[in-house]
Design an enzyme around this catalytic site. Structure first.
Site, PDB file in Angstrom:
ATOM      1  CB  SER A   1      37.331  33.783  40.759  1.00 10.54           C
ATOM      2  OG  SER A   1      36.110  34.635  40.904  1.00 10.54           O
TER       3      SER A   1
ATOM      4  CE  LYS B   1      34.508  45.662  39.501  1.00  9.14           C
ATOM      5  NZ  LYS B   1      35.613  44.884  38.765  1.00  9.14           N
ATOM      6  CG  ASP B   2      33.891  42.455  35.401  1.00 13.14           C
ATOM      7  OD1 ASP B   2      34.266  43.644  35.011  1.00 13.14           O
ATOM      8  OD2 ASP B   2      33.651  41.172  36.086  1.00 13.14           O
TER       9      ASP B   2
ATOM     10  CB  SER C   1      40.950  50.401  36.199  1.00 13.20           C
ATOM     11  OG  SER C   1      39.533  51.110  36.458  1.00 13.20           O
ATOM     12  CG  LEU C   2      43.751  53.115  31.735  1.00 10.93           C
ATOM     13  CD1 LEU C   2      42.581  53.339  29.313  1.00 10.93           C
ATOM     14  CD2 LEU C   2      44.875  53.241  31.198  1.00 10.93           C
ATOM     15  NE  ARG C   3      36.635  52.885  37.752  1.00  9.84           N
ATOM     16  CZ  ARG C   3      36.648  52.514  39.152  1.00  9.84           C
ATOM     17  NH1 ARG C   3      36.654  53.774  39.409  1.00  9.84           N
ATOM     18  NH2 ARG C   3      37.301  51.600  39.547  1.00  9.84           N
ATOM     19  NE  ARG C   4      39.543  50.311  41.004  1.00  7.38           N
ATOM     20  CZ  ARG C   4      38.997  48.704  40.725  1.00  7.38           C
ATOM     21  NH1 ARG C   4      40.398  48.146  40.675  1.00  7.38           N
ATOM     22  NH2 ARG C   4      38.084  48.154  41.713  1.00  7.38           N
TER      23      ARG C   4
ATOM     24  NE  ARG D   1      43.613  41.418  34.366  1.00 13.08           N
ATOM     25  CZ  ARG D   1      43.287  40.209  33.109  1.00 13.08           C
ATOM     26  NH1 ARG D   1      44.312  39.890  31.988  1.00 13.08           N
ATOM     27  NH2 ARG D   1      42.228  39.779  33.069  1.00 13.08           N
ATOM     28  N   GLY D   2      43.577  39.106  38.174  1.00 14.89           N
ATOM     29  CA  GLY D   2      44.322  38.464  39.078  1.00 14.89           C
ATOM     30  C   GLY D   2      43.231  38.290  39.751  1.00 14.89           C
ATOM     31  CG  ASN D   3      42.012  35.188  42.427  1.00 17.32           C
ATOM     32  OD1 ASN D   3      42.609  35.596  43.279  1.00 17.32           O
ATOM     33  ND2 ASN D   3      42.061  33.979  42.073  1.00 17.32           N
TER      34      ASN D   3
ATOM     35  NE  ARG E   1      42.928  42.180  40.676  1.00 21.43           N
ATOM     36  CZ  ARG E   1      42.145  42.817  39.226  1.00 21.43           C
ATOM     37  NH1 ARG E   1      41.984  43.394  40.256  1.00 21.43           N
ATOM     38  NH2 ARG E   1      41.459  42.326  38.208  1.00 21.43           N
TER      39      ARG E   1
ATOM     40  CB  CYS F   1      37.879  47.858  28.856  1.00 25.48           C
ATOM     41  SG  CYS F   1      38.051  47.256  30.091  1.00 25.48           S
TER      42      CYS F   1
END
Length: 293
Positions: free
Chosen positions: A12, A82-83, A125-128, A144-146, A150, A239
């Site tokens: 990416s 973070k990944d 993201s569940l966090r977000r 999803r996606g770069n 997005r 995750c």
């Protein structure tokens, strides 16, 4: 004698930009090193129609690189910290990290189109999800996606807003794009993912590789990352877990904030300790979460 190093990277645009940052930093102080980039495609890059937790979690962006490191195909791999999964294979470790870029999340909307009530916000993201739903009466939908993909989906009105990491926007110079409005979400209240904004270099635990990265490594960011990952480790949070962890350093102290959805309750805890006691602070806050009533 010339030293040859192979560095693995995703394909990416953001991954390539981040890897070039690492390469330039290495070459600046190691003029006798020859570096070859090895672009790779991960399962996380291929499967874009499902949430990450449904087919591998954070390892979806990492496992191919770890196989290549262990077999000697590459010497290092550049990741967004973070990944990275919490457990790394034996013989591999995080050799160095970058100075942390802006750790905040950003709510992006189309220009002059504020988020409507019950609007659709894109994030996987569940966090977000739990934090944006605390702030606004909205629905969340998988995204999803770069970064460019997005933003295009937002422009095509598939979403009313999307949440992205400020670090990625800045590294790609998207933060001043006139087609969008950007609302930066305060990191003290909208808590980022562990390691957000940090570039991590994973590699074999070899002295020669560690020496090459010595000048690149940013110790304050390493302390931050160690502390934040310790929280994830103690929570056994992968995750699929709705958890945010963020720390910052003020002189000889580290301040740590955690948000976690536990037993159907959204729990927020924070604390402060001396830097050398950072892992004890992580343990204390995790105990506070587990014992929360």
């Amino acid at each position: 004698m010339k030293q040859y190093i192979k560095i693995g990277t995703r394909k990416s645009k953001l991954a390539m930009v981040q890897t070039e940052m690492v390469v330039n930093a290495i070459k600046k102080v190691n003029t006798d090193i020859e570096i070859e980039l090895v672009p790779m495609t991960t399962i996380g890059d291929k499967v874009l129609d499902k949430p990450l937790e449904s087919f591998g979690g954070k390892g979806a962006f990492i496992s191919e690189f770890e196989d290549a490191l262990l077999t000697g195909k590459i010497d290092m791999a550049v990741h967004s910290a973070k990944d990275m999964p919490i457990s790394l294979p034996k013989g591999l470790s995080i050799l160095a990290v970058s100075l942390r870029e802006d750790p905040r999340d950003v709510l992006v909307t189309r220009k002059n189109c504020p988020l409507p009530q019950n609007g659709i916000v894109g994030t996987s993201s569940l966090r977000r999800q739990i934090q944006i739903e605390e702030l606004y009466p909205v629905q969340t939908k998988n995204l999803r996606g770069n970064v460019g993909t997005r933003l295009l989906k937002l422009q095509n009105k598939e979403y009313d807003g999307i949440i992205l990491a400020a670090a990625g926007l800045k590294r790609l110079n998207f933060q001043e794009d006139k087609e969008y409005d950007f609302m930066y979400l305060d990191e003290d209240s909208f808590i980022p993912a562990a390691g957000q904004g940090i570039i991590a270099i994973e590699g074999r635990e070899e002295a020669a590789l560690q020496a090459v990265l010595q000048s690149f490594n940013h110790m304050e960011s390493m302390y931050n990352l160690e502390t934040e990952r310790e929280v994830l480790k103690l929570l056994n949070a992968g995750c699929s877990e709705p958890v945010g962890v963020y720390s910052n350093i003020d002189k000889d102290k580290i301040i740590l904030r955690v948000i976690y959805k536990y037993k159907n309750k959204v729990i927020r805890v924070n604390g402060i300790a001396k830097i050398e006691e950072r892992l004890l602070l992580a343990k204390k806050l995790v105990n506070d979460i587990i014992n929360f009533e």
